[in-house]
Structure formats: C-alpha cells, structure tokens
Design a protein around this motif. Structure first.
Motif: not given
Ligand code: AMP
Ligand code: GLY
Length: 459
Positions: A56-83
């Motif tokens: 089960k794949v989640f992608i943060a933050p992802g794009n329109a394509g990653t939404a087809e293979v997993g779940v996009n999560v609205n977290i920025k790659v620099g937000d370590f606490e959020g991750i």
C-alpha cells in the motif's frame, strides 16, 4: 564488499522466490510504504513499489500520476514532524526518499534518533553520507582519499581566489566550475575562455548561487560520453541496478540550455560487462569501503554520474538518490518485488534478495512546458493519456484543477517510457505515444537514443 548475484531474467520468474530478511516475506504492516517527492522519479518508484505483493503506497506530496498508483498525502518533503506523524498514524513500515534535499537536511538522522520511529525503515543515507552529493568539495576529497578516478581539481574560497585563477591558467579550455553546495542542478558552469572562467569564478564566490557557491571546485574537463550507474547498498552488500543514459539539454543534438533531463535510455550500449566491471572495481567497491572506513552507515541509492573516457570510467558526480528521468526507464527493467528489495536494503539484508533485470531496452521521452528550462506557464489542460498503448506515462509536473482535470504544474510534465527488443523499437513505441499527449506549448526532444544506435552493431 560482496555483490549480489543477479539472475538475468525472464519476467516473473524471480518474483516467485523473491524473499527478504532471513527468507521471510515482509509483513502486512511493513507493506505500508511512504514515498517522499512529487516528480517523475517518485511516480516511477511508487509505480514499481505498488506492484509488490500487498503493498500500500502513499506519496507525499505526489502528483496527478502518483494518485493512480497510491494515495497522495499533502505533506511537504521538508516537514519532518508532519512526516513522522503520518508514519505513526498509518503504520508505515518503509519510507523511500526521492529527492536529495531531505537527505542532505538529515531526514534519516531524524528517523534514527526518534524513539517512536525506531520500527520504521528508511531508504537513504544519513546526513554525513548525503554529503557525497551535498558538498562537491567533500566528494572530491573522498574520491582522492579512496583512489577513485575523477577529474583533477582545486577547491577555492574567497581567500584563495588567486590560487584558483593560477590553477585555471595552468589548464586548457574548456574550464569547469562547480558550486560546492546544492544549487538546484544549475551550479556547474563550463566555459570556453579563460577570461570568462576567471570572471565567473569571482561571480560564484560573490554569491552567484548564494551560499552554495561560497566554495567552488575548479575541475579539469573530461572528454567522453556520460552515463548514470545506480547502486543500491545496505552498507555491507550492494547491487548494480540497470544503468541509463540521460539527455540533459533542451534541444535535439544536445544543444541549448541544461535541463533536469529530457529523456533516458536503459541499458546503455557502451556500458559493456567489461566497462561495468571497471566501475565496480575502481569506483563502487572503493566508495563503499571508503564510507565504511569513515564510519558512515550508508543504506540507500548511490547514483554515479560517470564519464566514459576511452573505455575508462571517471566520476563526474555522486548523487545520493535515483536520477530523474533515469528512474522512469530503470524501474521498468527491474523484475521482482521492489518493496522487498528496498526493505532488505534498509534492514541490512540485501544479500537475501534475488534481483533480476529485464533484457529489454527502455526509452523515456520527457514532455515539457513551452519555455522550459526558462519561464513557462502552468495550468494547461492535458489530454490523450487515455489513448496510450504499450507504454507507461510517468507524471512529473502535473496536478488536478478544480474541475478534476489533469493540468501541467511544472517544467517537466510527463515522461513516456516504452520498452522494445532494441533501442529502435523502444524509440518508435515511445514516440508514437508521445504524439498522442496534448497540452498547449508542449515540447520534447526527438532524438532520445538516436546517438546510441550507431553503437549497437545490429541496429
Ligand atoms: P553535475 O551537476 O556535476 O552533474 O554537472 C553538470 C554537467 O556538467 C554534467 O552532467 C556534465 O555534462 C558536465 N560536467 C561536469 N563536470 C565535468 C567535467 N569535469 N568534465 C566534463 N564535463 C563535466
Ligand atoms: N538526471 C540527472 C539527475 O537526476 O541528477
């Protein structure tokens, strides 16, 4: 340092006995995977990971394509606490870091140092290991110390600028100047005249690339043909992933401005077994031994940017992540359960996985926004993706608009990858599909792989 045996492969064959840690398949919870990033590389990684059994794949933050293979999560790659919070709340077993910035900023150290994240495995080097990409001066010292073939160089700062100019005068054109730090892929200048090189050296040290160019590496120009070789290591063992060739400039014939990469081909005809053996013996093994002797526990990807100079490999640069758009070609040639493979990498048991690579050739063509790599417009509605056949379209800069349509959202927009039994066949399939995707201002190169045809005897 032990290399993993490869089983050149028939599709699916090796997937059957694909095992990870001590021969145990990884558990359901470990199958929750978070990929960090939002480009074509991350779509390709997520696409491959999602094919793993039960993944089960989640992608943060992802794009329109990653939404087809997993779940996009609205977290920025620099937000370590959020991750961190997301990993705990969603029982993430494995984190795969796409871009270099979070690695250079210490995301792996953050995970390892946090008691609540002890069970979460993460693929990537720690902050010290990430210096291989984060500081070109560090990488050059590392290479010199470990006898790794690379261009002759001198590292200078504002205090030693005159030594830098003397060094430039001792060399022949063209002159290569590199900002020490990360500069969004723009920090390398190649200049034809000595005067220009001396002037640009001053400009760089005066802050042309901000703090990244407060230190500059002046390098001898290496004449040859470039390729990208990818290593996956758990610190003790390693394997070579399929190699690729990147096409860096905006125009056909490799003319015009540098870009993030306009296309890729894998495998690379001049990366013969003999050449790759030299890469392993002269570069991969000394690199991994050097990391070990520096006490750096490196678990992740190493991307070797190489120059083939008359059949001998030289390191142009290290990156501590996969390449983009190379990943969009490479992932289509890896067979078996990539999630198991990456989990084993993070666990330190890469020797327990069987890895196979397809003998097909993959050609990737990047479609970009008009104007890229300079100013370009976003928000252009895209169409034709439903017409594609026998290829994969990896999204890079795409998003959904309010009406739910896929629109452009970056310079590099979408990467079309097709496979064939030859470069010619893969090229033909890729370009047939490229012609079906439409958006205002669309641009791409027409010559991806063409230069390699003359190197493939039969083609
Ligand atoms: P880098 O950002 O280090 O990948 O450098 C950007 C590009 O500059 C490389 O992909 C090469 O095409 C070129 N380059 C960098 N260093 C050298 C060198 N020493 N000799 C020739 N070309 C180089
Ligand atoms: N394609 C080159 C890179 O990812 O740095």
């Amino acid at each position: 340092m032990e290399q993993i045996i490869m089983y050149p492969g028939e599709v699916g064959k090796d997937a059957v006995d694909w095992k990870s840690t001590q021969g145990q398949h990884i558990t359901a919870v470990q199958r929750n995977i978070l990929v960090l990033g939002s480009g074509g590389r991350e779509h390709a990684l997520a696409w491959k990971l999602a094919q793993g059994e039960g993944a089960k794949v989640f992608i943060a933050p992802g794009n329109a394509g990653t939404a087809e293979v997993g779940v996009n999560v609205n977290i920025k790659v620099g937000d370590f606490e959020g991750i961190k919070k997301f990993c705990i709340d969603n029982e993430i077993g494995l984190v795969v870091v796409g871009p270099e910035q979070p690695l250079v900023d210490g995301i792996v150290d953050f995970f390892k140092g946090d008691a609540q994240l002890q069970k979460v495995r993460i693929v990537g080097p720690d902050q010290r290991g990430a210096q291989l990409e984060g500081s070109k001066a560090f990488a050059k010292v590392f290479m010199e110390k470990n006898g790794i073939p690379t261009a002759r160089c001198l590292t200078v700062n504002q205090q030693t600028i005159e030594e830098g100019k003397t060094f430039l005068r001792s060399m022949k054109a063209p002159y290569v100047l590199k900002a020490d730090g990360l500069a969004a892929g723009k920090g390398v200048l190649i200049l034809d005249s000595l005067d220009e090189a001396c002037q640009e050296l001053s400009n760089m040290l005066d802050g042309k690339f901000g703090q990244a160019s407060a230190t500059v590496v002046i390098e001898e120009f290496l004449k040859g043909i470039e390729c990208s070789v990818f290593v996956l290591t758990d610190g003790e063992h390693y394997l070579l992933l399929p190699e690729a060739k990147d096409y860096k400039r905006i125009g056909d014939g490799d003319k015009g401005l540098n870009t993030g990469g306009m296309g890729a081909v894998s495998p690379v005809p001049f990366c013969t077994n003999d050449f790759l053996q030299k890469v392993e013996d002269r570069i991969v093994k000394p690199t991994l031994n050097g990391l070990k002797s520096d006490g750096i526990d490196y678990k992740g990807f190493i991307f070797l940017g190489l120059m083939n100079v008359n059949g001998d490999p030289y390191v142009i640069e290290y990156n501590v992540r996969m390449g983009d758009p190379e990943t969009e070609a490479v992932m289509t040639r890896i067979e078996g359960d990539f999630a198991d493979m990456l989990y084993a990498c993070a666990e330190g048991s890469l020797d327990k996985v069987h890895y196979a690579k397809s003998e097909k050739t993959a050609v990737t063509v990047m479609l970009v926004s008009g104007g890229y790599p300079e100013a370009y417009q976003k928000g252009k509605v895209m169409s034709g993706m439903d017409l594609l056949t026998d290829c994969v379209a990896f999204h890079a800069g795409t998003a959904f608009n309010a009406a739910g349509e896929v629109v452009t959202a970056g310079g590099r927009v979408i990467a079309v990858t097709a496979q064939g039994d030859s470069i010619e066949e893969a090229r033909q399939k890729a370009y047939e599909n490229v012609s079906k995707i439409k958006f205002e201002g669309e641009n791409h190169r027409n010559d991806i792989g063409l230069d390699l045809l003359s190197l493939c005897g039969a083609e």
